[in-house]
Design a protein around this motif. Structure first.
Motif, PDB file in Angstrom:
ATOM      1  N   ASP A 138     -42.954 -85.244  41.992  1.00  0.00           N
ATOM      2  CA  ASP A 138     -42.773 -85.281  43.440  1.00  0.00           C
ATOM      3  C   ASP A 138     -43.396 -84.030  44.058  1.00  0.00           C
ATOM      4  O   ASP A 138     -43.846 -83.127  43.340  1.00  0.00           O
ATOM      5  CB  ASP A 138     -41.297 -85.430  43.831  1.00  0.00           C
ATOM      6  CG  ASP A 138     -40.456 -84.281  43.319  1.00  0.00           C
ATOM      7  OD1 ASP A 138     -40.918 -83.123  43.386  1.00  0.00           O
ATOM      8  OD2 ASP A 138     -39.332 -84.532  42.851  1.00  0.00           O
ATOM      9  N   PHE A 139     -43.417 -84.016  45.388  1.00  0.00           N
ATOM     10  CA  PHE A 139     -44.143 -82.946  46.068  1.00  0.00           C
ATOM     11  C   PHE A 139     -43.497 -81.583  45.835  1.00  0.00           C
ATOM     12  O   PHE A 139     -44.187 -80.573  45.862  1.00  0.00           O
ATOM     13  CB  PHE A 139     -44.258 -83.242  47.559  1.00  0.00           C
ATOM     14  CG  PHE A 139     -45.171 -84.393  47.858  1.00  0.00           C
ATOM     15  CD1 PHE A 139     -46.535 -84.273  47.651  1.00  0.00           C
ATOM     16  CD2 PHE A 139     -44.678 -85.597  48.317  1.00  0.00           C
ATOM     17  CE1 PHE A 139     -47.398 -85.325  47.895  1.00  0.00           C
ATOM     18  CE2 PHE A 139     -45.518 -86.663  48.572  1.00  0.00           C
ATOM     19  CZ  PHE A 139     -46.887 -86.533  48.364  1.00  0.00           C
ATOM     20  N   SER A 140     -42.176 -81.560  45.614  1.00  0.00           N
ATOM     21  CA  SER A 140     -41.581 -80.235  45.447  1.00  0.00           C
ATOM     22  C   SER A 140     -41.891 -79.654  44.074  1.00  0.00           C
ATOM     23  O   SER A 140     -42.198 -78.473  43.958  1.00  0.00           O
ATOM     24  CB  SER A 140     -40.084 -80.270  45.754  1.00  0.00           C
ATOM     25  OG  SER A 140     -39.457 -81.243  44.992  1.00  0.00           O
ATOM     26  N   VAL A 141     -41.877 -80.463  43.025  1.00  0.00           N
ATOM     27  CA  VAL A 141     -42.300 -79.946  41.723  1.00  0.00           C
ATOM     28  C   VAL A 141     -43.817 -79.737  41.730  1.00  0.00           C
ATOM     29  O   VAL A 141     -44.333 -78.803  41.120  1.00  0.00           O
ATOM     30  CB  VAL A 141     -41.898 -80.898  40.578  1.00  0.00           C
ATOM     31  CG1 VAL A 141     -42.246 -80.280  39.243  1.00  0.00           C
ATOM     32  CG2 VAL A 141     -40.410 -81.183  40.629  1.00  0.00           C
ATOM     33  N   LYS A 177     -45.610 -78.478  43.869  1.00  0.00           N
ATOM     34  CA  LYS A 177     -45.971 -77.148  44.372  1.00  0.00           C
ATOM     35  C   LYS A 177     -46.205 -76.164  43.236  1.00  0.00           C
ATOM     36  O   LYS A 177     -46.958 -75.211  43.373  1.00  0.00           O
ATOM     37  CB  LYS A 177     -44.842 -76.599  45.256  1.00  0.00           C
ATOM     38  CG  LYS A 177     -44.726 -77.256  46.614  1.00  0.00           C
ATOM     39  CD  LYS A 177     -43.626 -76.576  47.414  1.00  0.00           C
ATOM     40  CE  LYS A 177     -43.490 -77.219  48.787  1.00  0.00           C
ATOM     41  NZ  LYS A 177     -42.476 -76.538  49.606  1.00  0.00           N
ATOM     42  N   LEU A 178     -45.531 -76.411  42.103  1.00  0.00           N
ATOM     43  CA  LEU A 178     -45.626 -75.489  40.970  1.00  0.00           C
ATOM     44  C   LEU A 178     -46.899 -75.708  40.163  1.00  0.00           C
ATOM     45  O   LEU A 178     -47.094 -75.098  39.120  1.00  0.00           O
ATOM     46  CB  LEU A 178     -44.392 -75.663  40.082  1.00  0.00           C
ATOM     47  CG  LEU A 178     -43.074 -75.336  40.804  1.00  0.00           C
ATOM     48  CD1 LEU A 178     -41.888 -75.889  40.042  1.00  0.00           C
ATOM     49  CD2 LEU A 178     -42.940 -73.843  40.992  1.00  0.00           C
TER      50      LEU A 178
END
Lengths: 536, 510
Positions: free
Chosen positions: B379-382, B384-385
């Motif tokens: 997903d977009f939040s992971v 980012k890493l």
């Protein structure tokens, strides 16, 4: 062991009570929250008048009355040019105007304006500001490079349409052939406008609006409503019209039928963001919204800002000005004598405090808004596209919500704050303002909660608080004839009085407020013969 | 016995008698179904089906005995009591499967709830049969005992055939529970209407309707309940499940295979995790002259840490993982610390529970080796890493002569995603050397070495269960189906990787 009837009846009753209790727990409890907004008491006090006569006297070079984005931009521009002899008065306890923010244990969150599109090449002064604030960090192939942490992270926006989330704000599935045709035709028309230049060689539409062409063929668009312009082209697709209604309410707080066609087209054709790495169509955002920018500008001029000072009278005294401001903390009026005055306040306020300088004009109308900050225990989800920064429902009267924690610094968070927006555009502004005043917080909370849960039933039970913020005069309305009529006329003042406000553009945008603040500051310095290099 | 003096013909059984015998049948069927449900559910959730079935059946029969024995203390109003007990069985039994599913993740002592439920149902069913016999005798029946027992045993046969052949495959556990609860309550209600002087049982009728409505609602909402009870979605028996502030943590076990799932995504299987973690850690450490300080980003299971700590020269190991619940679990639970050999409580270890991105941005120390073991970019939040911005922070954290290893999804299933990670690391100014290893539970898996200078093509590797020098060298060869291909740079404002990852994996899984 004896099993009595009582035990059995008791057991059955207990089970029923348990079941009932579970049911009751499932029913919603009203979340706590606060009701606040632009300081009504101080605003109304200003309208009522009756301030004490001045008992304290001071002197300064330039007075900036108003600490919103326009006033702060004026202050910042003066400071950039090495001009320190100014004082800024702000009625509220915090500067920033529409670009203010709140904060709780979970996150900072915007109370109003929450993003800035990547600047056009035309917007020189703004690009200068962004460079100085460390938002433009370099250059690549002649194009500005923006700090990747401040460009809105993917996914930027999603639309809740027919029970499912879709990337982008225009539905692409489940729409008819006529919808597709109208969407394409509208898109082609605004794309052509975006590339078009008027006979005077200026871009047809740009930001700041003042740099746009004065070609009469274009300005004539300001005389009719956007709705009428669309009707004339026979673009009746409900999908297109719903999207345009969303856009007009989003930027202007106003229905398409009350927005001038020039303003309507400007929304789509005025932005040509200029940036490297394909970031031209992106927006800049921060957890606290545009308060990031407002605070950075205020931090540039720390000793020059006086908060809690209600400027209530401005008048000419020979070639100087005096400015009376009521000090809320000390309950006294201070008369400040200055060589110039920048009135960085909404036009209707400026006309009230400086009747000799600014003419009241009924053509200035203002949209009321409601903003709610909803603190939730978990991130919203939903079928289809993943959570975006901006989340909009195709069928809601609200404009949806932005996610405060979307922009980091954490990659993942447990809870967040959702900033939910709704302009009260369906009624006349005055009755919208009355609603804002009269409805109790519980009503607004129910409206917000119901709307949110329709989009995100997954948030059932996760809402921890709903803080409601009322904006009575949130933004000037670009009604037909206003931008290139009343707004233009109002901008003309006699030195040493200078006006600075996005009202003068008729478009309530950060870029416009910044432009008018910069312009007024430069005009004041020109008047005072202070040398400076123009950023405009 | 008082009625023995007025027998009637049995050739035409009266309606009440038929209803009572039908009750015997339904009570028996339902009782056995509840028992089978509890056993199946217990072996499903706790594993070890032999133990679960025999203890549940034992407990159930024992409780029936107690119920039977207690029935002697009932001296009047047998019918009323019978109906009430039947309604209670309907309620408890009908909700049992759904209740156990929902309770499992939220309570600590699942077995207590399980056996309490089995004992309660057993007790009430045990109470029912003798009561039924007495009522029947009152009504008019001769061969009471043999009739009741016949229906009881026939019901048992029906249940034991229906359960595996029809109910489990077509209805599932939760719905089966509700359905039989409904049958239970319906029979009780029918009985009330058929019996003489039924007017006396107004309260019971109301209760029956209430229970029916409740179970009906449960039956209709089964799907939703089952989704809540997401343990249903795992292939193996769940031994631990908890929701932390950030994610759903589930551990399953089948035999010696222990698996960790975060938000439903497999993180490791104990059968082959050594392959993954040796491949992730050893090639990087092999390329640092004398690795003293090591950083692990993610990897809260402590398995990468175990590999790092095999190097005696390592003096300090910092592990930054978002979720304190994961690191606590893997430093305190015996079966898990056996797996990571107590890596998280090693004196050289410092565990920091923080968001990896925020921590990296604020960190000022440099490390000889950085192991990046984040979940896949689902997903977009992971996602980012895995961005250029994050890798710029990573670059800053690598000491001179140091190196980083990044887990980078499967180059076979998602080659464009894999090479996007490579391209993005390069865009951040790092030099790279990609490699891959076969991990049966994941498939062909990819990793990328990244450093501020050139990376040696080969280096003496610490031998393990999976890696020896020849294997370590072979990992750097990419056959054509995994070979490098053009890929975009993954940026915060344009997370190409999340989209590619999703596209390639959904095509693979379709």
């Amino acid at each position: 062991m004896k099993l009595s009837r009582r035990a059995l009846v008791g057991g059955a009753a207990g089970a029923a009570v348990l079941a009932g209790g579970g049911w009751a727990a499932l029913r919603r409890r009203k979340p706590p929250g606060t009701l606040a907004g632009a300081d009504l008491a101080r605003g109304h006090r200003l309208a009522k008048g009756g301030f004490p006569a001045p008992t304290r006297f001071e002197e300064t070079g330039v007075v900036i009355a108003g600490g919103g984005v326009a006033g702060l931009s004026a202050a910042w521009t003066l400071a950039e040019a090495g001009f320190d002899g100014f004082t800024l008065f702000e009625l509220e306890d915090e500067t920033g105007g529409n670009a203010r923010a709140g904060r709780n244990a979970v996150s900072a969150y915007p109370l109003g304006a929450h993003y800035l599109p990547v600047a056009n090449q035309d917007a020189r002064a703004l690009r200068h500001l962004l460079t100085r604030l460390g938002i433009i960090v370099g250059e690549k192939g002649g194009l500005p490079v923006y700090d990747p942490y401040q460009i809105c992270a993917d996914l930027e926006e999603r639309l809740f349409h027919q029970g499912r989330w879709h990337e982008g704000l225009i539905p692409r599935n489940g729409i008819g052939a006529q919808d597709r045709a109208d969407l394409a035709a509208f898109d082609a028309a605004v794309t052509a406008f975006a590339a078009h230049r008027g006979r005077d060689g200026r871009p047809a539409f740009t930001i700041p609006a003042a740099y746009s062409s004065r070609d009469p063929d274009l300005l004539v668009l300001d005389t009719i409503s956007f709705g009428r312009w669309l009707d004339d082209r026979e673009w009746h697709s409900p999908v297109l019209r719903a999207h345009l209604r969303y856009a007009m309410r989003d930027d202007y707080g106003t229905e398409p039928d009350h927005v001038s066609a020039w303003a309507g087209i400007h929304y789509f054709a005025g932005r040509r963001g200029w940036a490297a790495d394909g970031a031209g169509d992106k927006v800049l955002t921060w957890p606290e919204g545009n308060a990031r920018l407002a605070r950075a500008m205020a931090a540039r001029v720390p000793g020059r800002i006086r908060r809690g000072r209600i400027v209530h009278a401005v008048a000419r005294d020979g070639d100087r000005m005096w400015i009376d401001s009521f000090d809320v903390a000390r309950e006294e009026t201070v008369r400040t004598t200055a060589t110039a005055a920048i009135l960085a306040m909404p036009h209707f306020v400026a006309a009230r405090v400086a009747p000799g300088e600014v003419r009241a004009d009924k053509a200035f109308t203002y949209a009321p808004w409601l903003v709610a900050n909803i603190t939730v225990d978990r991130l919203p989800t939903g079928k289809g596209a993943q959570l975006a920064w901006d989340n909009v429902s195709a069928t809601s009267e609200s404009l949806g919500y932005v996610v405060a924690t979307h922009q980091g610094p954490d990659a993942r968070t447990a809870g967040t704050v959702l900033s939910w927006y709704m302009p009260l555009s369906a009624v006349e502004p005055a009755s919208g303002r009355r609603q804002l005043l009269e409805r109790p917080i519980e009503d607004w909370q129910s409206i917000v909660e119901d709307d949110l849960l329709l989009m995100n039933p997954d948030l059932e039970g996760a809402i921890r608080s709903i803080d409601v913020w009322r904006w009575g005069h949130a933004m000037v309305r670009p009604t037909p004839g206003f931008i290139w009529g009343a707004a233009q006329r109002a901008a003309e003042t006699r030195p040493p009085v200078f006006l600075a406000h996005s009202d003068l553009s008729g478009l309530s945008l950060f870029e416009e407020a910044h432009y008018h603040g910069t312009r007024a500051a430069e005009a004041a310095m020109r008047h005072l013969r202070h040398p400076f290099e123009s950023l405009l | 016995m008082a009625d023995a003096g007025r027998p009637r013909s049995t050739s035409s059984a009266s309606a009440p008698a038929v209803a009572l015998l039908a009750s015997a049948f339904v009570v028996a069927t339902c009782g056995l179904i509840y028992e089978l449900l509890a056993s199946t559910l217990a072996s499903y959730l706790l594993g070890d089906s032999v133990t679960q079935f025999s203890t549940v059946i034992g407990a159930y029969l024992f409780a029936m005995g107690i119920g039977s024995w207690c029935s002697r203390y009932v001296r009047q109003n047998e019918l009323r009591l019978f109906v009430r007990v039947e309604l209670l069985i309907a309620l408890i039994g009908g909700c049992s499967a759904a209740g156990l599913f929902l309770l499992f993740p939220v309570i600590d002592h699942f077995r207590v709830a399980l056996y309490a439920l089995v004992l309660a149902i057993g007790f009430f069913v045990g109470l029912e049969i003798p009561l039924l016999m007495r009522i029947l005798r009152d009504v008019e029946f001769r061969e009471v005992v043999s009739s009741v027992l016949t229906f009881d045993y026939v019901g048992a046969l029906a249940a034991s055939l229906l359960f595996p052949l029809v109910l489990m495959p077509y209805l599932g556990m939760v719905r089966t529970g509700f359905l039989f609860g409904i049958a239970n309550a319906a029979v009780a209600l029918a009985l009330l209407f058929v019996m003489r002087d039924a007017g006396r049982f107004r309260l019971e009728k109301l209760a029956a309707i209430f229970v029916l409505a409740l179970l009906g609602a449960g039956f209709i909402a089964s799907e939703r309940l089952q989704r809540w009870a997401e343990v249903a979605s795992y292939q193996e028996p769940v031994v631990y499940a908890v929701s932390s502030r950030f994610q759903r943590i589930v551990i399953t076990r089948r035999g010696d295979d222990l698996r960790l799932y975060l938000n439903g995504n497999l993180q490791f299987s104990s059968r082959d995790e050594y392959r993954y973690h040796e491949a992730l850690v050893q090639p990087a450490l092999a390329r640092v002259a004398n690795p003293r300080s090591v950083l692990i980003l993610g990897g809260g299971d402590g398995l990468a840490a175990r590999e790092v700590l095999r190097h005696p020269g390592v003096q300090s190991l910092t592990l930054v993982d978002l979720d304190p619940d994961v690191t606590r679990l893997f430093s305190q639970t015996a079966m898990l610390t056996a797996l990571n050999r107590g890596a998280l409580t090693d004196p050289r270890m410092r565990v920091i529970n923080a968001d990896g991105f925020r921590w990296a941005r604020e960190a000022r120390t440099r490390y000889d080796a950085v192991i990046v073991d984040f979940p896949d970019p689902v997903d977009f939040s992971v996602g980012k890493l895995y961005t250029e911005s994050f890798y710029r922070e990573l670059k800053r954290l690598i000491a001179p002569g140091g190196i980083a290893a990044v887990q980078s999804t499967s180059p076979l299933v998602a080659p464009r995603a894999f090479w996007t990670v490579a391209t993005t690391l390069e865009a951040a100014g790092l030099q790279i050397r990609p490699y891959h290893a076969y991990v049966p539970s994941f498939g062909e898996w990819g990793f990328i070495l990244a450093a501020n200078g050139p990376i040696a093509p080969s280096a003496p590797v610490l031998t393990g269960r999976f890696l020896d020098q020849a294997t370590a060298n072979r990992m750097f060869d990419f056959p054509p189906d995994m070979a490098r291909r053009p890929a975009p740079v993954n940026r915060l404002d344009n997370q190409a990787l999340v989209r590619l990852f999703d596209e390639e994996w959904s095509r693979y899984e379709a």
